[in-house]
Design an enzyme around this catalytic site. Sequence first.
Site, PDB file in Angstrom:
ATOM      1  CB  SER A  95      -1.115  -0.041   1.150  1.00  0.00           C
ATOM      2  OG  SER A  95      -2.235   0.868   1.274  1.00  0.00           O
ATOM      3  CG  HIS A 229      -5.879  -2.270   1.181  1.00  0.00           C
ATOM      4  ND1 HIS A 229      -5.339  -2.360  -0.273  1.00  0.00           N
ATOM      5  CD2 HIS A 229      -4.766  -1.442   1.586  1.00  0.00           C
ATOM      6  CE1 HIS A 229      -4.403  -1.003  -0.112  1.00  0.00           C
ATOM      7  NE2 HIS A 229      -4.119  -0.761   1.073  1.00  0.00           N
TER       8      HIS A 229
END
Length: 251
Positions: A95, A229
């Site tokens: 990320s 995610h």
Amino acid sequence: MTNGTDGNTWFRRYPATGTPRRRLVLLPHAGGSASFFHAWGRAFDGGTDVLVAKYPGRHERLADPCIDSMEVLADRVTAALLPSTDVPLTLFGHSMGASLAYEVALRLEERHGVRPAALHVSSRKAPHRLTPRDLHRQGDAALIAELRRLGGTDTALLDDPDVQELVLPAVRADFTIVGTYGPRAATPVGCPVHAWIGDADQSTTAREMEAWGAVAPGGFRLRVLPGGHFYLVEQHDAVVRGVSEQLAAIG
């Protein structure tokens, strides 16, 4: 207070059990800490040193001022890594950490003549495809809601006002980095790029991750695994296996 550029300040180290032949540098996500990658510390062969970034403003660096600029953070991480470039370096960022890993790779090569062995980018759009967000300008409730949406954090802890007081400054600093970084030129790195994404990620898609190929003239590979995610928690073994294959190719 320790906000310098020495490696002991900036990295949690899991030393190789044998002679170090390579190093793997792990860069956590926004709001994350070195503990996120704890299970990776001893997951590789005896010739691999594992370094996990310890961002300021959390855990043992709680007293250190948070950093809210990608440029500053990348400069300091790069400086802290320089003494560890005696063996090939592989960078893995998740990320926000993916953008940071890319910036560190650029700095190592352009400023110091050190080309990483590989760059692994996980769950983050390529630098030229990023879309600015203003979440960092919103209230604490919005930050907490985003952490809950993404997962990867023990959300029960976020219900505790004392915990919020401790963690939110670092979270806000990280989301400031995320919100103010990019889009920018697709400057290529000299090493191969390995992209990773969960097939149910709500923040980016496999097609968007393919754009990392534009900065990877040295080779590009995309892996899509089941999950959101934070797919790499549930898919720990698959990701470690893939990274291990790349590390083994170094020698």
